[in-house]
Design an enzyme around this catalytic site. Structure first.
Site, PDB file in Angstrom:
ATOM      1  N   TYR A 131       0.234  53.475  17.599  1.00 49.69           N
ATOM      2  CA  TYR A 131      -0.845  52.734  18.249  1.00 49.69           C
ATOM      3  C   TYR A 131      -0.388  52.475  19.643  1.00 49.69           C
ATOM      4  CZ  TYR A 131       0.384  51.661  13.735  1.00 49.69           C
ATOM      5  OH  TYR A 131       0.885  51.784  12.500  1.00 49.69           O
ATOM      6  N   ASN A 168      -8.162  49.153  12.089  1.00 49.77           N
ATOM      7  CA  ASN A 168      -7.138  48.090  12.156  1.00 49.77           C
ATOM      8  C   ASN A 168      -6.311  48.014  10.879  1.00 49.77           C
ATOM      9  OD1 ASN A 168      -8.192  46.384  14.648  1.00 49.77           O
ATOM     10  ND2 ASN A 168      -9.944  46.926  13.380  1.00 49.77           N
ATOM     11  N   PRO A 169      -5.684  49.116  10.482  1.00 45.25           N
ATOM     12  CA  PRO A 169      -5.040  49.084   9.164  1.00 45.25           C
ATOM     13  C   PRO A 169      -3.869  48.112   9.076  1.00 45.25           C
ATOM     14  CG  PRO A 169      -4.434  51.082  10.338  1.00 45.25           C
ATOM     15  CD  PRO A 169      -5.466  50.390  11.178  1.00 45.25           C
ATOM     16  N   LYS A 170      -3.399  47.591  10.210  1.00 48.25           N
ATOM     17  CA  LYS A 170      -2.212  46.735  10.157  1.00 48.25           C
ATOM     18  C   LYS A 170      -2.515  45.304  10.569  1.00 48.25           C
ATOM     19  CE  LYS A 170       1.008  50.413  10.415  1.00 48.25           C
ATOM     20  NZ  LYS A 170       2.343  50.844  10.792  1.00 48.25           N
ATOM     21  N   ASN A 171      -3.693  44.858  10.256  1.00 47.97           N
ATOM     22  CA  ASN A 171      -4.077  43.529  10.683  1.00 47.97           C
ATOM     23  C   ASN A 171      -4.041  42.580   9.485  1.00 47.97           C
ATOM     24  OD1 ASN A 171      -6.423  41.795  10.260  1.00 47.97           O
ATOM     25  ND2 ASN A 171      -6.903  42.127  12.393  1.00 47.97           N
TER      26      ASN A 171
END
Ligand SMILES: [Zn+2]
Lengths: 434, 458
Positions: free
Chosen positions: A78, A212-215
């Site tokens: 990212y 936003n897979p890491k939120n």
């Protein structure tokens, strides 16, 4: 930040004169890969050229540029300025691939957004501006749409308006910044107040998660919804996490969520097979090893660590012998004896895998490290161990240490210089009588 | 047995790893080929450019930062702490603005939110409190509503002992650390907050040796730092398997010279602090480590099977909560953490103070020189700011934690806080020297002392 290597108008490598002399090397996925990834064409092409350059060990300027392009495409990459607390907590401004963006834009009609102040539905509400004060620090130059959405959100939030229009508004606000936990929290209050059917909420989350897979907030919300839905949600949750993990098999949040689902809702039946699949695909995936440990120790169907130990040791030893440089199975092997150190010291399979790797004289740091731990816990080494370690200790020609553990430390100091201080410290803390 | 990796298809982990190695080694090869003067120029910390990048962020952030709209106290902390590490100054007007702005993030019922009007959140509370300590001074420190903040921390406390990040929010090791860190530095840690926190952290130490975010999850550098620091601050660190933790963290430094966050993951500059900071903590825990090792040897057994000596609840029956210790600080700040002698009464709020006064082991157990090399050559953007790894863009988070890690390296061999590090401890020119931090809180040590004294009186 978005203009790296001019990705917008990317020219295929095969059309660039500079690469005309190179034959791309395709990925050898085999005829029936498990969990195949539907790579984008650009990604495949870049990686094929990267493999060619890498295998040829071509250290040239063009190869350097190519690595930049490849890294730029990597799913785990990212370019965001965004993080909270740790790296893996990044909230991404991950660039969306074309198709994902189209889908996103159709959600909530973002493409042709009508300002809230022009929507009759909101005409009775006075927006509440952010109380930033006259001279705020870290002021963000918000886009106008962002400001307006948040101003109306604040109005609804302060009035505690738990209405359908407020629910729609939270979706718009989340779409602009999925990291705003206040908005998510208010959304949950509304969902509860309106007693909304929650299956649709799962689709909403999936759309947001794609970019936003890491939120943290998304995953917390997902857990909340799944908890409300109960065991009905089990298979959908397992599928959802599988999908996220197929894009990034080490996504920390996805694994945590999956573990929560298994513990709270069940669905253990195929989990060991799933770990097996992921490990066959990438034996270095430590998250999959960790999940395997979770399943072996926690699954109500498997009988616990002790019952599983024998077959797990067999699997792990095989993995070590195939890749002795892979740290994951070494730590896993040790973990299989957690709480039962004596069995670990006495199990001939453990000392024998160390011995076999040491004899190969290749990638033996983890074998030595484990041998050292075994010795510290009372292993009585066979003569074979003394011989193979003496063989590795090439530096001191004529005075091999009489103490095997000491010799092991000396070898480690030499072959593993990054940890030289650690090995010296270990040597200084050896028990006096071995 | 050895299958040549080049002939079989690389796995995703190998592919990603090789790409990064390739870029990192290219940097090092280039560096090695340079003449002497060019080398030293490359190793120089670009102070002016970093300051320009940092100051700019205090004054204006691009629209792309809207995704961090719920993290503005973090932005304050990352920037202000980076500036303080560089021992540079912020115009006093900007400092006043920071105090004023953070007050607007403070909730009337205690705690700080991600921006004005947002719900209070433990992580942004930690960031706001650390920012205000970094600014320092009466006006800044007294702007924190301690009584209300304490009530907020108590509201987040769960029966399990752990904490929620915010009202109905997620529970994890970060929440424990941010709570305990804030409570400790503000001199309001007490039995109620501490109760069962140790059990929760202990349940997060994994078979690998590191600590995970939640029970069952994978050992991770950020959570390992948070869990270890928490256990120290509540005086229960001897309950962790420290030898296992040390072994795990020692193996996180890879051939790229920097740290990775998890086993078989990529190097990343922010772990210079999370993992490097764990080493700075372990460097002061040798007596407990030795105790655990002796126990292991005498039983021919392993510390996994958990010796348990000394518990916090025995100790902190003295002062509680906000009703502080006034100038008793120096008298009460004596014994805690001296070895395992946890039986004597003392003030749990003084652990942070005593800890840094502990004699540290002379050599750090990681490779300080290698880590400095990674930070300076691979993560520094010569135009200002620091980045995760080559190929990534700079950002304030990685700037803050790379510099924090660099400071840990530089000071890792000075036994005495009053004597500056020898030039031989520093890579690059001596002008690279950064301010020393308190590794439990990650604030500048001097600012910590000021805050400790200030809150001891309140
Ligand atoms: Zn990072």
């Amino acid at each position: 930040m978005d203009s790296v290597e001019g990705k917008a108008q990317r020219i295929p490598l095969r059309q660039r004169p500079e690469w005309s002399d190179v034959t791309p090397v395709p990925q050898d996925d085999g005829p029936n890969p498990v969990v195949p990834i539907a790579y984008k064409e650009d990604f495949v092409e870049t990686m094929d050229y990267f493999r060619a350059a890498y295998l040829a060990d071509e250290r040239s300027p063009r190869a350097l540029r190519l690595t930049a392009e490849a890294i730029d495409m990597n799913a785990g990459n990212y370019t965001s300025p965004a993080v909270s607390l740790f790296h893996s907590l990044r909230v991404g401004v991950e660039r969306l691939s074309g198709s994902a963006r189209e889908e996103m834009d159709s959600v909530e009609g973002k493409a042709q957004r009508i300002p809230l102040r022009q929507r009759p539905e909101w005409s009775d509400v006075t927006p509440v501006p952010q109380d930033d004060g006259p001279n705020p620090v870290v002021p963000i130059a918000y886009k106008e749409d962002f400001v307006e959405t948040m101003d109306y959100f604040r109005a609804a939030y302060l009035a505690d308006e738990r209405s359908p229009r407020a629910l729609r508004l939270t979706a718009e606000a989340i779409d602009m910044n999925a990291g705003n936990y206040t908005v998510w929290h208010f959304r949950r209050l509304i969902l509860e107040a309106l007693d909304v059917e929650l299956h649709g909420e799962l689709d909403f989350i999936e759309n947001i998660a794609r970019s936003n897979p890491k939120n943290y907030q998304i995953w917390h919300h997902r857990r909340w919804v799944a908890e409300k839905l109960g065991p009905d949600a089990t298979s959908k949750e397992l599928e959802f996490t599988k999908k996220i993990l197929s894009l990034d098999a080490k996504n920390y949040h996805a694994w945590s969520h999956r573990q929560w689902v298994l513990r709270a809702l069940g669905g253990w039946k195929d989990e060991l097979d799933y770990c097996q699949e992921l490990l066959e695909e990438d034996i270095l995936n430590n998250s999959a090893w960790n999940q395997r440990y979770f399943v072996v120790t926690m699954s109500p169907l498997l009988g616990g660590l002790e019952a599983m130990r024998e077959s797990e040791v067999r699997f792990t030893v095989e993995a070590i012998l195939a890749h002795p440089e892979n740290e994951s199975p070494w730590r896993y092997l040790r973990g299989l004896y957690k709480g039962d150190t004596q069995s670990w010291v006495n199990d001939p399979q453990v000392s024998s895998v160390c011995l076999r790797v040491l004899k190969s004289k290749n990638n033996f740091v983890f074998a030595l490290s484990m041998l050292l731990d075994l010795l510290c816990h009372g292993l009585q080494p066979s003569q074979e161990f003394n011989e193979v370690v003496d063989d590795l200790e090439t530096s001191g020609p004529d005075q091999p240490d009489s103490d095997l553990a000491k010799t092991v430390c000396s070898v480690l100091e030499r072959v593993d210089p990054m940890r030289v201080n650690y090995w010296k410290w270990r040597k200084s803390r050896l028990p006096h009588s071995t | 047995m050895e299958s040549s990796a080049a002939t079989t298809t690389p796995t995703v982990t190998q592919r990603d790893q090789w790409m990064v190695e390739y870029q990192v080694f290219q940097k090092y090869e280039l560096f090695a080929s340079l003449p002497r003067n060019a080398k030293s120029a490359m190793l120089e910390l670009q102070r002016d450019n970093h300051m320009e990048y940092l100051t700019k962020g205090l004054k204006r952030l691009e629209p792309s930062f809207s995704v961090l709209d719920a993290n503005r106290p973090w932005l304050c902390y990352w920037i202000l702490h980076s500036i303080a590490l560089l021992d540079e100054f912020v115009e006093s007007e900007l400092e006043d603005n920071a105090i004023e702005f953070l007050s607007r993030c403070q909730d009337p019922n205690g705690g700080y939110g991600g921006g004005p009007g947002q719900m209070p959140h433990l992580a942004t509370t930690y960031a706001a409190v650390n920012s205000l300590i970094t600014v320092g001074g009466e006006q800044s420190l007294s702007s924190i509503n301690r009584e209300k903040l304490y009530m907020f921390l108590r509201r987040m406390k769960q029966a399990s002992g752990a904490f929620r990040m915010h009202d109905a929010g997620e529970i994890d090791v970060r929440a424990c650390y941010t709570t305990i860190s804030v409570a400790s530095v503000l001199n309001m840690l007490d039995d109620e907050l501490v109760q069962n926190v140790g059990d929760y952290i202990l349940s997060c130490q994994t078979y690998e040796g590191g600590i995970a975010g939640e029970p069952g999850a994978e050992a991770h550098g950020g959570y390992t730092f948070c869990g270890l620091a928490t256990m120290i601050l509540i005086n229960e660190v001897n309950r962790l398997d420290l030898a296992g933790l040390l072994d795990w963290v020692a193996f996180r430094q890879g051939k790229e010279c920097g740290f990775q966050g998890r086993t078989n993951k990529l190097v990343d500059s922010c772990y210079s602090f999370w993992q490097g900071g764990a080493f700075a903590l372990l460097q002061r825990l040798h007596s407990i480590l030795d105790e655990q090792l002796a126990h292991r040897h005498s039983r021919g057994n392993c510390s996994n099977d958990s010796p348990q000596i000394g518990v916090a609840s025995d100790i902190c029956d003295g002062e509680k909560g906000g009703e502080g210790t006034s100038s008793q600080v120096d008298k009460t700040c004596h014994f805690m953490l001296r070895g395992l002698d946890a039986s004597r009464p003392g003030n749990i709020n003084c652990i942070g103070y005593n800890f840094i006064k502990q004699p540290a082991e002379e050599e750090p157990l990681f490779h300080s020189w290698a880590l400095q090399q990674y930070i300076l050559l691979c993560s520094q953007d010569l135009k200002g700011g620091l980045r995760d790894k080559p190929g990534k863009s700079r950002d304030y988070y990685h700037t803050c934690y790379s510099l924090s890690g660099l400071s840990v390296c530089q000071h890792s061999r000075s036994h005495d806080e009053d004597s500056p590090p020898l030039p031989s401890a520093l890579m690059g020119p001596y002008s690279n020297l950064l301010e020393r931090i308190h590794p439990l809180f990650n604030v500048i040590l001097e600012r910590y002392y000021e805050a400790h004294e200030f809150f001891a009186k309140s």
